[in-house]
Design an enzyme around this catalytic site. Structure first.
Site, PDB file in Angstrom:
ATOM      1  N   TYR A 144      21.863  58.520  44.697  1.00  9.35           N
ATOM      2  CA  TYR A 144      22.922  57.922  46.069  1.00  9.35           C
ATOM      3  C   TYR A 144      24.363  58.763  45.674  1.00  9.35           C
ATOM      4  CZ  TYR A 144      26.547  56.854  50.215  1.00  9.35           C
ATOM      5  OH  TYR A 144      27.302  56.997  50.922  1.00  9.35           O
ATOM      6  N   ASP A 239      26.197  62.580  37.334  1.00 10.31           N
ATOM      7  CA  ASP A 239      26.933  61.711  38.847  1.00 10.31           C
ATOM      8  C   ASP A 239      27.274  60.323  38.173  1.00 10.31           C
ATOM      9  OD1 ASP A 239      28.273  60.028  40.809  1.00 10.31           O
ATOM     10  OD2 ASP A 239      26.782  60.466  42.176  1.00 10.31           O
ATOM     11  N   LYS A 267      34.991  55.407  41.380  1.00 12.28           N
ATOM     12  CA  LYS A 267      35.095  53.446  41.310  1.00 12.28           C
ATOM     13  C   LYS A 267      35.934  52.642  40.322  1.00 12.28           C
ATOM     14  CE  LYS A 267      30.290  53.080  44.425  1.00 12.28           C
ATOM     15  NZ  LYS A 267      29.623  53.613  44.014  1.00 12.28           N
TER      16      LYS A 267
HETATM   17  C1  LIG Z   1      29.700  54.966  45.181  1.00 18.05           C
HETATM   18  C2  LIG Z   1      28.875  56.268  45.019  1.00 18.05           C
HETATM   19  C3  LIG Z   1      28.890  57.688  44.949  1.00 18.05           C
HETATM   20  C4  LIG Z   1      30.075  57.952  45.974  1.00 18.05           C
HETATM   21  O1  LIG Z   1      31.676  57.040  46.248  1.00 18.05           O
HETATM   22  P1  LIG Z   1      32.722  56.416  47.343  1.00 18.05           P
HETATM   23  O2  LIG Z   1      33.441  56.739  46.305  1.00 18.05           O
HETATM   24  O3  LIG Z   1      31.693  55.536  48.248  1.00 18.05           O
HETATM   25  O4  LIG Z   1      32.595  58.099  48.510  1.00 18.05           O
HETATM   26  C5  LIG Z   1      28.682  58.891  45.035  1.00 18.05           C
HETATM   27  N1  LIG Z   1      27.979  58.238  44.016  1.00 18.05           N
HETATM   28  C6  LIG Z   1      27.111  57.163  42.655  1.00 18.05           C
HETATM   29  C7  LIG Z   1      26.394  57.202  42.314  1.00 18.05           C
HETATM   30  C8  LIG Z   1      27.969  55.853  43.853  1.00 18.05           C
HETATM   31  O5  LIG Z   1      27.592  54.698  42.673  1.00 18.05           O
END
Ligand SMILES: *Cc1c(COP(=O)(O)O)cnc(C)c1O
Length: 427
Positions: A144, A239, A267
């Site tokens: 994601y 990511d 995060k």
């Molecule tokens: C949570 C998450 C996102 C998205 O971040 P948001 O602040 O919710 O837009 C992107 N990549 C990873 C790996 C994530 O866990």
């Protein structure tokens, strides 16, 4: 436990907010029932609107690595707010947190702050495309990267490597530039490069995926991605929105000793406020406006409250030489306890863990990618979730989520959790 007030609040919310929530997974759709409304939180605990207390294993989906309402962060936000909450001009604080982040994370010279992980990944992809002058990207099924169009793509049918939209509103035109690969399968990645020579701008990957449960990368897999990218003059984007500042000070780059060309954060870097960031070598980052041609902007990017929270969080993590060891030990303790009781209770399971990310899958086969993550028994997960909730243990309301361990958890909390898991998995 009573959930009267939560139920009433959810009914009210549902009248004016689609599905009653501002982010879908909060709605308990994956597990049934109505979500609990949280009133406040402190340390390792959540308190809901009905007065129930929970040991929290979501921790705002990762940011609260030092526990809820962590005082240095709270105080910094309060003090900062008194001086104004947004100016739309540069502030010294932005440079301070940037310097600190660059010093903590290997292999990055410059960093730009945005407001979410979604924005970070979206911008990193644009930068990679602008820099390489290529259109296509590779992403892995089950990873994601936020909800921007390029990432809401599912695998196409048959032998096609082209992605198809997995949400209405994402155009075919966008989908055709996202190629789907299988995590932990380097041959699959190589065959996609073969079929798309000189067309791939970047591979974007959660280097330790946490959005299909926690999936440890196979030994050598990240190195092989690095090599394939070098051979094809493609950028490697890690990511690390979930793993950054969680698995190590320098994230997965440090943990596995693999260098990415661009790294995305979110995060933890915001200490619980809306912050994302992307970073990399100067040569690539200077391709961004205003120095370079790739446009990217944000009215509230680098917002003083958000930067104050993030700066205190990073300072705390940077100063505490034992933090990642403590998180490792606590999570390993939890893992051992969970394995013991699930084995004793004859549950078919797989537990995956890297550092303070851990997930339970109700399937005895190894979970190494999205296909194997989907094999878990979903009904069993639903029962597990609701029964744990009744025991005062709050885990993510989806079988595809990782548990995030916070340093605020005591061994007593962990023992209580293991005991509760024992109780709810006895036949
Ligand atoms: C949570 C998450 C996102 C998205 O971040 P948001 O602040 O919710 O837009 C992107 N990549 C990873 C790996 C994530 O866990």
């Amino acid at each position: 436990m009573e959930y009267k007030r939560s139920s009433a609040l959810f009914a009210e919310a549902s009248k004016v907010i689609p599905g009653g929530v501002n982010s879908p997974v909060r709605a308990f759709k994956g597990v049934g029932g109505t979500p609990i409304f949280v009133k406040e939180a402190k340390g390792a605990y959540l308190f809901d609107e009905d007065g129930n207390k929970y040991i929290d294993y979501i921790n705002s989906w990762g940011p609260m690595i030092l526990g809820h309402a962590y005082e240095p962060v709270v105080n910094a936000v309060i003090e900062r707010a008194k001086k104004g909450t947004s100016f739309g001009t540069p502030t010294e604080l932005e440079t301070k947190i940037a310097e600190l982040a660059v010093s903590m994370v290997p292999n990055i010279d410059k960093i730009r702050f945005v407001n979410s992980g979604t924005e970070a990944c979206m911008s990193a992809i644009r930068l990679a495309r602008g820099y390489t002058k290529r259109d296509k990207i590779i992403k892995f099924s089950g990873c994601y990267h936020g909800h921007s169009d390029s990432f809401l793509i599912a695998a196409g049918s048959g032998l096609s490597t082209f992605g198809v939209p997995n949400s209405p509103g994402v155009t075919q035109g966008t989908a055709k530039d996202t190629l789907l690969a299988r995590f932990n399968d380097i041959d699959n990645v190589k065959s996609i490069f073969e079929a798309n020579k000189n067309e791939i701008a970047a591979i974007i990957v959660e280097p330790v995926p946490g959005n299909m449960g926690c999936i440890p990368p196979k030994s050598g897999f990240l190195n092989e991605l690095r090599e394939v990218c070098i051979a094809n003059e493609t950028l490697l984007i890690f990511d690390e929105v979930m793993t950054g500042f969680r698995l190590a000070k320098g994230g997965v780059q440090e943990l596995y000793g693999v260098e990415a060309d661009l790294v995305c954060f979110g995060k933890v870097i915001g200490g619980g406020l809306p912050v994302g960031a992307f970073a990399g070598k100067e040569e690539i980052m200077d391709y961004l406006a205003p120095l370079g041609p790739v446009y990217q902007a944000g009215t509230l990017s680098g917002n003083p409250l958000a930067m104050a929270a993030g700066y205190e969080m990073l300072k705390a993590l940077n100063a505490d030489v034992e933090i990642y060891n403590r998180l490792e030990e606590k999570t390993a303790y939890l893992e051992k306890g969970i394995r013991n009781v699930l084995t004793k209770n004859n549950v078919l399971y797989t537990v995956n863990r890297v550092g303070s990310m851990i997930s339970i899958h109700f399937d005895k086969n190894p979970v190494i990618d999205f296909d194997t993550a989907k094999n878990g028994d979903n009904q069993q997960f639903k029962d597990f979730f609701h029964n744990l909730l009744k025991e005062g243990i709050y885990i993510a309301p989806s079988a595809y989520e990782t548990w995030f361990i916070t340093d605020a958890l005591s061994y007593e909390d962990l023992d209580k959790t293991i005991l509760a898991i024992d109780k709810v998995t006895q036949n």
